[in-house]
Design an enzyme around this catalytic site. Structure first.
Site, PDB file in Angstrom:
ATOM      1  N   GLY A  29       0.830  -1.209   0.000  1.00  7.11           N
ATOM      2  CA  GLY A  29       0.000   0.000   0.000  1.00  7.11           C
ATOM      3  C   GLY A  29       0.858   1.250   0.000  1.00  7.11           C
ATOM      4  N   THR A  31       1.202   3.667   2.171  1.00  9.60           N
ATOM      5  CA  THR A  31       1.894   4.049   3.411  1.00  9.60           C
ATOM      6  C   THR A  31       3.042   3.077   3.693  1.00  9.60           C
ATOM      7  OG1 THR A  31      -0.315   4.674   4.168  1.00  9.60           O
ATOM      8  CG2 THR A  31       1.488   4.870   5.759  1.00  9.60           C
ATOM      9  N   ALA A  85      -3.008   0.132   6.897  1.00  3.13           N
ATOM     10  CA  ALA A  85      -4.371  -0.321   7.214  1.00  3.13           C
ATOM     11  C   ALA A  85      -5.350   0.679   6.618  1.00  3.13           C
ATOM     12  CB  ALA A  85      -4.573  -0.431   8.721  1.00  3.13           C
ATOM     13  N   ASP A  86      -6.562   0.206   6.417  1.00  2.00           N
ATOM     14  CA  ASP A  86      -7.627   1.092   5.918  1.00  2.00           C
ATOM     15  C   ASP A  86      -8.384   1.734   7.068  1.00  2.00           C
ATOM     16  OD1 ASP A  86      -7.257   0.465   3.049  1.00  2.00           O
ATOM     17  OD2 ASP A  86      -7.709  -1.543   3.769  1.00  2.00           O
ATOM     18  N   LYS A  96      -8.192  -4.222   6.735  1.00  2.00           N
ATOM     19  CA  LYS A  96      -7.134  -4.193   5.733  1.00  2.00           C
ATOM     20  C   LYS A  96      -7.640  -4.835   4.447  1.00  2.00           C
ATOM     21  CE  LYS A  96      -2.886  -5.244   6.564  1.00  2.00           C
ATOM     22  NZ  LYS A  96      -2.505  -4.162   5.650  1.00  2.00           N
ATOM     23  N   GLY A  98      -7.633  -2.980   1.336  1.00  2.00           N
ATOM     24  CA  GLY A  98      -7.947  -1.999   0.295  1.00  2.00           C
ATOM     25  C   GLY A  98      -7.038  -2.173  -0.911  1.00  2.00           C
ATOM     26  N   GLY A  99      -5.800  -2.591  -0.653  1.00  2.00           N
ATOM     27  CA  GLY A  99      -4.843  -2.812  -1.745  1.00  2.00           C
ATOM     28  C   GLY A  99      -4.878  -4.238  -2.275  1.00  2.00           C
ATOM     29  N   GLU A 105      -1.021 -10.640   3.720  1.00  2.00           N
ATOM     30  CA  GLU A 105      -0.777  -9.744   4.861  1.00  2.00           C
ATOM     31  C   GLU A 105      -1.176 -10.414   6.172  1.00  2.00           C
ATOM     32  OE1 GLU A 105      -1.271  -5.345   2.786  1.00  2.00           O
ATOM     33  OE2 GLU A 105      -3.044  -6.339   3.561  1.00  2.00           O
ATOM     34  N   LYS A 123      -7.188   7.440   9.026  1.00  2.00           N
ATOM     35  CA  LYS A 123      -7.529   6.021   9.173  1.00  2.00           C
ATOM     36  C   LYS A 123      -7.983   5.649  10.579  1.00  2.00           C
ATOM     37  CE  LYS A 123      -5.864   5.056   4.991  1.00  2.00           C
ATOM     38  NZ  LYS A 123      -4.655   4.291   4.809  1.00  2.00           N
TER      39      LYS A 123
HETATM   40  C1  5RP Z   1      -3.359  -3.666   1.263  1.00  2.00           C
HETATM   41  C2  5RP Z   1      -3.660  -3.027   2.560  1.00  2.00           C
HETATM   42  C3  5RP Z   1      -3.123  -1.659   2.768  1.00  2.00           C
HETATM   43  O1  5RP Z   1      -2.238  -1.697   3.829  1.00  2.00           O
HETATM   44  C4  5RP Z   1      -4.266  -0.742   3.079  1.00  2.00           C
HETATM   45  O2  5RP Z   1      -5.180  -0.810   1.976  1.00  2.00           O
HETATM   46  C5  5RP Z   1      -3.820   0.695   3.281  1.00  2.00           C
HETATM   47  O3  5RP Z   1      -3.261   1.179   2.098  1.00  2.00           O
HETATM   48  P1  5RP Z   1      -2.784   2.681   1.958  1.00  2.00           P
HETATM   49  O4  5RP Z   1      -1.643   2.881   2.897  1.00  2.00           O
HETATM   50  O5  5RP Z   1      -2.422   2.817   0.510  1.00  2.00           O
HETATM   51  O6  5RP Z   1      -3.974   3.557   2.308  1.00  2.00           O
HETATM   52  O7  5RP Z   1      -4.286  -3.583   3.422  1.00  2.00           O
HETATM   53  O8  5RP Z   1      -4.011  -4.890   1.129  1.00  2.00           O
END
Ligand code: 5RP
Length: 225
Positions: A29, A31, A85-86, A96, A98-99, A105, A123
């Site tokens: 992701g 971050t 994390a989302d 989690k 979103g990616g 993970e 978040k």
């Molecule tokens: C990927 C994840 C990511 O860590 C989560 O979506 C946060 O992503 P970002 O830092 O781009 O907001 O769980 O599967």
């Protein structure tokens, strides 16, 4: 842009927690990206670690940065994992995925002694559920899983690519993004989902994170359980 600065600050702070000799889970992701880049800088300055990536994309990034990699088969115990994390609640329960990397993970988080979550301040929530919960399913079971999710009071939406075809994870599965609204008891929902055939994994991470580093303005705050 404020979020980008906060993400970078959190990611860089997390990379400082890694010690010589550590086996490090490398998150996925935007971050976690900053954490992996900062770790790459430390490796080039002499830090001795091995990494285990949570996705093909992060593995490619780590190789470009010169971070030595290993596998869970070779090294099944991980000292520290840096991942995004989302959503994060006050007990450090997470949404989690979103990616799309939730399955690897979670495997890596479960094999980790010290899971460090890196997020920007947007978040942090008091109750999980505003962000649709990603659920990885085998395509064979999609409709029965969708029906189950509807029976739990949520609306599932198949994640698609820009051409409208189903998004596929690194493991070749599909993802349902499920709007539950506020999740009153994430641990109970996690058990129900884990017990549903056809669900490979869901994005509720319960009791796995030890600390969250939250970029807020120019500072990085720490949340511990
Ligand atoms: C990927 C994840 C990511 O860590 C989560 O979506 C946060 O992503 P970002 O830092 O781009 O907001 O769980 O599967």
């Amino acid at each position: 842009m404020a979020n980008e600065k906060e993400k970078q600050a959190a990611g860089r702070a997390a990379a400082k927690l890694v010690r010589d000799g550590d086996v490090v889970g490398l998150g996925t992701g935007s971050t976690a990206y900053f954490a992996v880049v900062a770790l790459g800088e430390r490796v080039r300055a002499g830090l001795k670690i091995v990494g285990i990536p949570t996705s093909v994309k992060t593995g490619d990034l780590a190789r470009q940065l010169g971070i030595p990699l290993t596998t869970l088969d070779e090294t099944p115990q991980i000292d520290i994992t840096l991942d995004g994390a989302d959503e994060v609640d006050p007990r450090l329960n997470l949404i989690k995925g979103g990616g799309g990397a939730l399955l690897r993970e979670k495997v890596i988080a479960t094999a980790t002694k010290n899971m460090v979550v890196v997020v920007d301040s947007s978040k942090v929530v008091s109750v999980l559920g505003k962000f649709p919960l990603p659920i990885e399913v085998i395509s064979f079971a999609r409709t029965v899983v969708e029906n189950k999710i509807v029976s739990l009071g949520a609306s599932p939406k198949l994640r698609t690519k820009t051409d409208g075809s189903p998004y596929l994870t690194d493991n070749g599965n599909q993802i349902l993004d499920c709007s539950f609204g506020q999740i009153a008891d994430p641990a109970v929902l996690a058990l129900i989902l884990s017990d549903t055939p056809g669900i490979v994994e869901h994005g509720l991470f319960i009791g796995l994170a030890k600390v969250a580093l939250v970029g807020r303005g120019d500072a990085v705050e720490e949340i511990r359980r």
